[in-house]
Design an enzyme around this catalytic site. Structure first.
Site, mmCIF file in Angstrom:
data_model
loop_
_atom_site.group_PDB
_atom_site.id
_atom_site.type_symbol
_atom_site.label_atom_id
_atom_site.label_comp_id
_atom_site.label_asym_id
_atom_site.label_seq_id
_atom_site.Cartn_x
_atom_site.Cartn_y
_atom_site.Cartn_z
ATOM 1 N N SER A 150 -1.192 10.279 8.094
ATOM 2 C CA SER A 150 -2.473 9.710 8.503
ATOM 3 C C SER A 150 -2.674 8.267 8.081
ATOM 4 O O SER A 150 -3.407 7.530 8.719
ATOM 5 C CB SER A 150 -3.609 10.562 7.942
ATOM 6 N N HIS A 200 -2.629 14.751 13.037
ATOM 7 C CA HIS A 200 -2.610 13.475 13.764
ATOM 8 C C HIS A 200 -1.570 13.466 14.882
ATOM 9 O O HIS A 200 -1.356 12.427 15.498
ATOM 10 C CB HIS A 200 -2.349 12.317 12.792
ATOM 11 N N LYS A 257 -9.966 15.805 15.616
ATOM 12 C CA LYS A 257 -9.333 14.562 16.061
ATOM 13 C C LYS A 257 -9.121 14.634 17.583
ATOM 14 O O LYS A 257 -10.064 14.356 18.317
ATOM 15 C CB LYS A 257 -8.065 14.316 15.260
HETATM 16 C C1 LIG Z 1 -3.230 15.351 7.661
HETATM 17 C C2 LIG Z 1 -4.640 15.842 7.623
HETATM 18 N N1 LIG Z 1 -4.861 17.154 7.418
HETATM 19 C C3 LIG Z 1 -6.108 17.641 7.366
HETATM 20 C C4 LIG Z 1 -7.206 16.830 7.523
HETATM 21 C C5 LIG Z 1 -8.585 17.409 7.430
HETATM 22 O O1 LIG Z 1 -9.141 17.568 8.685
HETATM 23 P P1 LIG Z 1 -10.716 17.635 8.902
HETATM 24 O O2 LIG Z 1 -11.231 16.250 8.793
HETATM 25 O O3 LIG Z 1 -10.845 18.196 10.279
HETATM 26 O O4 LIG Z 1 -11.279 18.519 7.856
HETATM 27 C C6 LIG Z 1 -7.024 15.472 7.753
HETATM 28 C C7 LIG Z 1 -8.190 14.591 7.937
HETATM 29 O O5 LIG Z 1 -8.145 13.432 8.082
HETATM 30 C C8 LIG Z 1 -5.707 14.956 7.798
HETATM 31 O O6 LIG Z 1 -5.474 13.652 7.981
#
Ligand SMILES: Cc1ncc(COP(=O)(O)O)c(C=O)c1O
Length: 404
Positions: free
Chosen positions: A185, A213, A244
């Protein structure tokens, strides 16, 4: 030391920003105009840091589905699925996710964060071992903490380092869980999944890939990087988020393992929280259908990120990875990143400021994420703003480890 003493450092940091008149972590979007535009501080602003990769937040069918669910099922579920029961739509979405990935089953969680927490804490515990890529998202680290499992970090995207650590585990390797992401990310770099899968093949163990992502972005069908690299069948647990590419809120795990359904009963982040609201589930179901048919959107997204990547490179910026939906401008110094971020905002461009310790290797980043909904003219405008705020020549970032 009192319980509030630790906040003095945060307060000092906040005062420093206040003195500069900058509040990068408290930005208020006064009005959302479209997936790509909003009004911030009275200024019409291009949103170039939303993770709204397919631009589906204003999709007519997603909105209609959410309206219908609101009318039919109300505003919220008011409790957890274990205690209050699941709505039919929760289960239908799980079946649709499992079918989309061609796997046996899925669990829907209330956020993507909880999907990692819930899966890791449900599946592993004291006595187990999780090998995680050092750059994994906080939710993967936190899931391990909650589970009490033994954690071994391996060097980011380094299959040789993973091999060494698996070898050291001896017979325990066959039962270890390897956790990593498809696209990371912060820098937007991709996992060398084929090499990492080869390690799992050699030593055994299980593989969890967080495609937060990369879902909707990679793969002919939008399933993520594992699909694109032809290794989806070797992934034991795919984690994803609705927040996302699907433009909603919530998260999921899909798996071919028959035990997945039982993990619900051991997963505190599944049991002890309210389930996603009906409108959220309904818009996500509609978005999943659009994503599955979304070749056109992925193509638009690709054109958009290639335009921005090329534009920023031409301006002399150092970028964290080859072209992708996440484009990180790497800056050496915190103050420089803060200034750049602020100047962009003043020119009507909103991107994300990422500072250590949230970033890998202590770098400061201006993180952009485009969507399929951006226009060529908007990306030209983003590049024009970056051109105006370009730091003076000679302001070089620290040594890079990511390939250009
Ligand atoms: C790699 C990754 N996993 C999980 C999440 C968590 O997702 P959420 O924002 O839908 O809780 C994110 C959030 O940015 C992320 O970048």
């Amino acid at each position: 030391m009192g319980i509030f003493d630790k906040f003095s450092k945060l307060a000092a940091g906040r005062r420093e920003l206040d003195a500069l008149g900058i509040d990068p972590f408290g930005v208020q979007i006064d009005r959302i105009v479209s997936p790509t535009e909003g009004v911030i501080g009275g200024r019409h602003t291009i949103l170039a840091g939303t993770n709204n990769y397919l631009g589906l937040t204003f999709d007519a069918q997603c909105i209609a589905a959410a309206h219908h669910a609101l009318d039919q099922e109300g505003t919220g579920t008011t409790g957890s699925r274990m205690a209050n029961g699941s709505y039919a739509s929760h289960r239908l979405l799980e079946e649709e996710l499992a079918a989309f990935y061609g796997m046996r089953d899925a669990i829907v969680f209330s956020t993507g964060y909880q999907a990692n927490l819930g899966l890791l804490a449900g599946l592993t515990g004291p006595g187990d071992v999780v090998l995680l890529d050092a750059d994994c998202h906080a939710s993967i680290y936190d899931g391990c903490r909650l589970s009490g499992t033994e954690v071994i970090r391996f060097r980011h995207n380094d299959a040789d380092d993973l091999t060494r650590r698996m070898r050291r585990l001896g017979p325990r390797a066959a039962d270890a869980l390897i956790a990593l992401e498809g696209i990371y990310s912060m820098l937007g770099d991709r996992a060398p999944l084929r090499e990492l899968v080869a390690v799992k093949r050699e030593f055994g163990g299980y593989l969890l890939v967080d495609e937060a992502h990369s879902m909707g972005v990679c793969g002919a069908g939008g399933r993520g990087l594992a699909e694109e690299l032809g290794v989806l069948a070797e992934v034991d647990f795919v984690i994803g988020t609705f927040s996302k590419s699907l433009g909603g809120g919530g998260g999921f795990c899909v798996s071919d393992r028959p035990e997945l359904d039982l993990i619900r009963y051991a997963s505190r982040p599944y049991i002890f929280t309210a389930s996603p609201a009906p409108a959220t589930i309904a818009s996500t179901r509609a978005a999943l259908r659009r994503l599955a048919q979304g070749h056109d959107l992925r193509q638009r997204l690709r054109e958009n990120y290639e335009q921005l990547h090329a534009g920023l490179l031409a301006l002399g910026y150092t970028l964290g990875a080859p072209p992708g939906a996440v484009i990180a401008v790497v800056l050496g110094e915190r103050g420089e990143a803060l200034k750049l971020w602020h100047e962009l905002l003043l020119r009507g461009v909103y991107v994300n400021l990422m500072l250590p310790p949230a970033t890998p290797d202590g770098v400061s980043l201006i993180r952009c994420s485009l969507s399929a909904a951006h226009t060529t003219a908007q990306i030209d405008a983003v590049c024009a703003a970056f051109a105006e705020v370009r730091p003076a020549a000679g302001a070089t970032p620290p040594a890079q480890r990511a390939a250009m």
